[in-house]
Motif scaffolding. Structure first.
Motif, PDB file in Angstrom:
ATOM      1  N   THR A  37       0.908  -1.397  -0.101  1.00 48.78           N
ATOM      2  CA  THR A  37      -0.001  -0.045   0.010  1.00 48.78           C
ATOM      3  C   THR A  37       0.952   1.430   0.082  1.00 48.78           C
ATOM      4  OG1 THR A  37      -0.131   0.147   2.606  1.00 48.78           O
ATOM      5  CG2 THR A  37      -1.818  -1.209   1.433  1.00 48.78           C
ATOM      6  N   PRO A  38       0.555   2.443  -0.576  1.00 51.46           N
ATOM      7  CA  PRO A  38       1.277   3.456  -0.697  1.00 51.46           C
ATOM      8  C   PRO A  38       1.756   4.006   0.594  1.00 51.46           C
ATOM      9  CG  PRO A  38      -0.710   3.720  -2.040  1.00 51.46           C
ATOM     10  CD  PRO A  38      -0.777   2.351  -1.135  1.00 51.46           C
ATOM     11  N   SER A  39       1.119   3.750   1.837  1.00 46.45           N
ATOM     12  CA  SER A  39       1.601   3.980   3.254  1.00 46.45           C
ATOM     13  C   SER A  39       2.918   3.768   3.349  1.00 46.45           C
ATOM     14  CB  SER A  39       0.640   3.591   4.278  1.00 46.45           C
ATOM     15  OG  SER A  39       0.892   1.872   4.225  1.00 46.45           O
ATOM     16  N   VAL A  40       3.508   2.690   2.738  1.00 49.35           N
ATOM     17  CA  VAL A  40       5.045   2.633   2.960  1.00 49.35           C
ATOM     18  C   VAL A  40       5.815   3.924   2.543  1.00 49.35           C
ATOM     19  CG1 VAL A  40       4.956   0.211   2.876  1.00 49.35           C
ATOM     20  CG2 VAL A  40       5.493   1.354   0.798  1.00 49.35           C
ATOM     21  N   CYS A  41       5.319   4.656   1.767  1.00 48.47           N
ATOM     22  CA  CYS A  41       6.110   5.827   1.247  1.00 48.47           C
ATOM     23  C   CYS A  41       6.495   7.053   2.174  1.00 48.47           C
ATOM     24  CB  CYS A  41       5.454   6.270  -0.050  1.00 48.47           C
ATOM     25  SG  CYS A  41       5.302   5.633  -1.481  1.00 48.47           S
ATOM     26  N   SER A  42       5.707   6.765   3.073  1.00 46.21           N
ATOM     27  CA  SER A  42       6.019   7.705   4.375  1.00 46.21           C
ATOM     28  C   SER A  42       7.261   7.184   5.270  1.00 46.21           C
ATOM     29  CB  SER A  42       4.764   7.697   5.471  1.00 46.21           C
ATOM     30  OG  SER A  42       4.608   6.521   6.099  1.00 46.21           O
ATOM     31  N   LEU A  95      28.828   9.489  -2.281  1.00 46.97           N
ATOM     32  CA  LEU A  95      29.726   9.487  -1.036  1.00 46.97           C
ATOM     33  C   LEU A  95      29.117  10.360  -0.138  1.00 46.97           C
ATOM     34  CD1 LEU A  95      32.914  10.236  -3.157  1.00 46.97           C
ATOM     35  CD2 LEU A  95      32.119   8.126  -2.124  1.00 46.97           C
ATOM     36  N   GLU A  96      28.306  11.568  -0.511  1.00 52.45           N
ATOM     37  CA  GLU A  96      27.547  12.718   0.305  1.00 52.45           C
ATOM     38  C   GLU A  96      26.074  12.822  -0.377  1.00 52.45           C
ATOM     39  OE1 GLU A  96      30.003  15.812   1.150  1.00 52.45           O
ATOM     40  OE2 GLU A  96      31.712  14.779   1.911  1.00 52.45           O
ATOM     41  N   LEU A  97      25.217  13.344   0.340  1.00 49.87           N
ATOM     42  CA  LEU A  97      23.875  13.712  -0.155  1.00 49.87           C
ATOM     43  C   LEU A  97      23.456  14.728   0.731  1.00 49.87           C
ATOM     44  CD1 LEU A  97      21.079  11.409  -1.399  1.00 49.87           C
ATOM     45  CD2 LEU A  97      20.671  13.621  -0.221  1.00 49.87           C
ATOM     46  N   ASN A  98      23.389  16.073   0.278  1.00 46.78           N
ATOM     47  CA  ASN A  98      22.879  16.916   1.020  1.00 46.78           C
ATOM     48  C   ASN A  98      21.394  17.362   0.504  1.00 46.78           C
ATOM     49  OD1 ASN A  98      22.090  19.684   2.145  1.00 46.78           O
ATOM     50  ND2 ASN A  98      24.292  20.149   2.463  1.00 46.78           N
ATOM     51  N   PRO A  99      20.364  16.857   1.013  1.00 45.90           N
ATOM     52  CA  PRO A  99      18.975  17.342   0.851  1.00 45.90           C
ATOM     53  C   PRO A  99      18.506  18.803   0.754  1.00 45.90           C
ATOM     54  CG  PRO A  99      18.638  16.165   2.826  1.00 45.90           C
ATOM     55  CD  PRO A  99      20.151  16.169   2.350  1.00 45.90           C
ATOM     56  N   LEU A 155      24.563   7.240   4.409  1.00 44.65           N
ATOM     57  CA  LEU A 155      23.353   7.902   4.118  1.00 44.65           C
ATOM     58  C   LEU A 155      21.957   7.333   5.004  1.00 44.65           C
ATOM     59  CD1 LEU A 155      23.170   8.205   0.188  1.00 44.65           C
ATOM     60  CD2 LEU A 155      24.554   9.510   1.786  1.00 44.65           C
ATOM     61  N   GLN A 156      21.736   8.667   5.909  1.00 37.86           N
ATOM     62  CA  GLN A 156      20.457   8.156   6.799  1.00 37.86           C
ATOM     63  C   GLN A 156      19.361   8.839   6.317  1.00 37.86           C
ATOM     64  OE1 GLN A 156      20.992   5.716   9.276  1.00 37.86           O
ATOM     65  NE2 GLN A 156      22.967   5.311   8.183  1.00 37.86           N
ATOM     66  N   GLY A 157      18.193   8.413   6.675  1.00 35.21           N
ATOM     67  CA  GLY A 157      16.938   9.361   6.628  1.00 35.21           C
ATOM     68  C   GLY A 157      16.429   9.589   5.168  1.00 35.21           C
ATOM     69  N   LEU A 158      16.731   8.740   4.243  1.00 41.53           N
ATOM     70  CA  LEU A 158      16.473   9.310   2.889  1.00 41.53           C
ATOM     71  C   LEU A 158      14.759   9.012   2.808  1.00 41.53           C
ATOM     72  CD1 LEU A 158      19.481   7.098   1.200  1.00 41.53           C
ATOM     73  CD2 LEU A 158      19.156   9.503   1.510  1.00 41.53           C
ATOM     74  N   SER A 159      14.416  10.055   2.043  1.00 40.99           N
ATOM     75  CA  SER A 159      12.948  10.236   1.793  1.00 40.99           C
ATOM     76  C   SER A 159      12.812  10.628   0.307  1.00 40.99           C
ATOM     77  CB  SER A 159      12.309  11.098   2.684  1.00 40.99           C
ATOM     78  OG  SER A 159      13.008  12.377   2.657  1.00 40.99           O
ATOM     79  N   TYR A 160      11.586  11.170  -0.049  1.00 44.10           N
ATOM     80  CA  TYR A 160      11.273  11.664  -1.486  1.00 44.10           C
ATOM     81  C   TYR A 160      12.098  12.605  -1.808  1.00 44.10           C
ATOM     82  CZ  TYR A 160       8.534  12.908  -5.329  1.00 44.10           C
ATOM     83  OH  TYR A 160       8.203  13.698  -6.623  1.00 44.10           O
TER      84      TYR A 160
END
Length: 290
Positions: free
Chosen positions: A42-47, A97-101, A55-60
């Motif tokens: 179900t789409p709820s997993v997208c939360s 190596l790095e990701l800055n959202p 890399l931690q806490g990756l989201s949309y």
């Protein structure tokens, strides 16, 4: 003969369909391997967020791990390979190596240049697309030459290194920025030339110590990313929904709880319910004569 209106019959049909739809499994969920939605998901997993290596806490807009492919555009899918995050851009794989959202910035290095100066795929790296673009303020380019016919030349220039990439000769060289060409290379022919981005700071260190080519390449280069669907996704917040992606239409969608909804919060008809509704509306506009 008198015309008989079908509205009472339609009301009964709609009531029966309502109870049937409570137990029906939506048939619109595509399969996971094409980055689409599985019947049991179900789409709820997208939360949820996910992590891989540093890399931690990756989201949309990123997907991967606990966030399946329908939770974001396919261009932002991250694979976790031996606890190392990798992103595929224009058919080439890059280690992140790095990701800055906040600044929407990535530090990348070609996966086949990690711990190696011999690339698997002889292709130039030019990152410029609707989603990703090299940071010209931070990056410069290094040219790498493979299969050079200089095996009899001694001593070797400082920008020489050996590499077997299934070419007649194993001698390789690199040139970076205004890096001076060694006079001996004037008589050298090479089979392959490819370019790879490198940080300007790494290029400066390489100029001071030319034997550190592999180490400086592994510092990577900077890339800015853009999600062209940001404005549409922001509308999902108006209905307290989350943003995902429909790979069939190649457009973002809103998720309200465990259902796909539009920006007004209304649930979208799914599966066979859409054609049934059209059928019912068509019947409601006709009469039958006896």
């Amino acid at each position: 003969m008198h015309p008989i209106l079908l509205s009472p019959i339609l009301n009964l049909l709609l009531l029966l369909f309502f109870f049937y739809s409570l137990d029906a499994t939506p048939s619109f969920w595509p399969n996971k391997e094409t980055h689409e939605i599985q019947p049991k998901e179900t789409p709820s997993v997208c939360s949820q967020t996910f992590a891989c290596g540093p890399l931690q806490g990756l989201s949309y807009p990123f997907t991967g791990g606990a966030r399946p492919g329908h939770c974001g555009p396919p261009e932002f899918h991250i694979s976790c390979v031996d606890d190392s995050p990798e992103l595929t851009i224009m058919s080439l794989r890059y280690r992140i190596l790095e990701l800055n959202p906040v600044h929407k910035n990535l530090r990348l290095v070609r996966s086949d240049l990690w711990n190696s100066t011999c690339i698997d795929k002889l292709a130039n790296v030019t990152i410029k697309s609707e989603f990703f673009a090299s940071n010209e303020n931070d990056d410069t380019e290094v040219s790498i030459f493979y299969g050079c016919n200089s095996s009899t030349i001694t001593p070797k220039p400082e920008n020489w290194f050996p590499c077997n990439v299934n070419l007649p000769f194993n001698d390789s060289y690199y040139l970076i920025g205004t890096f001076p060409i060694h006079p001996i290379m004037g008589d050298v022919n090479c089979e392959i030339e490819t370019t790879v981005p490198i940080l300007k700071t790494a290029a400066a260190k390489l100029g001071a110590n030319r034997s550190q080519f592999q180490e400086e390449i592994m510092e990577g280069f900077n890339v800015n990313y853009t999600n062209p669907y940001d404005n549409e996704c922001a509308k999902c917040l108006n209905v307290k929904g989350g943003c995902g992606f429909d790979s069939n239409s190649s457009r973002p969608v809103c998720f309200c709880g465990d259902r796909v909804c539009d920006i007004s919060g209304e649930m979208i008809a799914i599966g066979n319910s859409a054609w049934f509704l059209r059928f019912v509306l068509a019947l409601d506009s006709v009469t039958i004569k006896w």
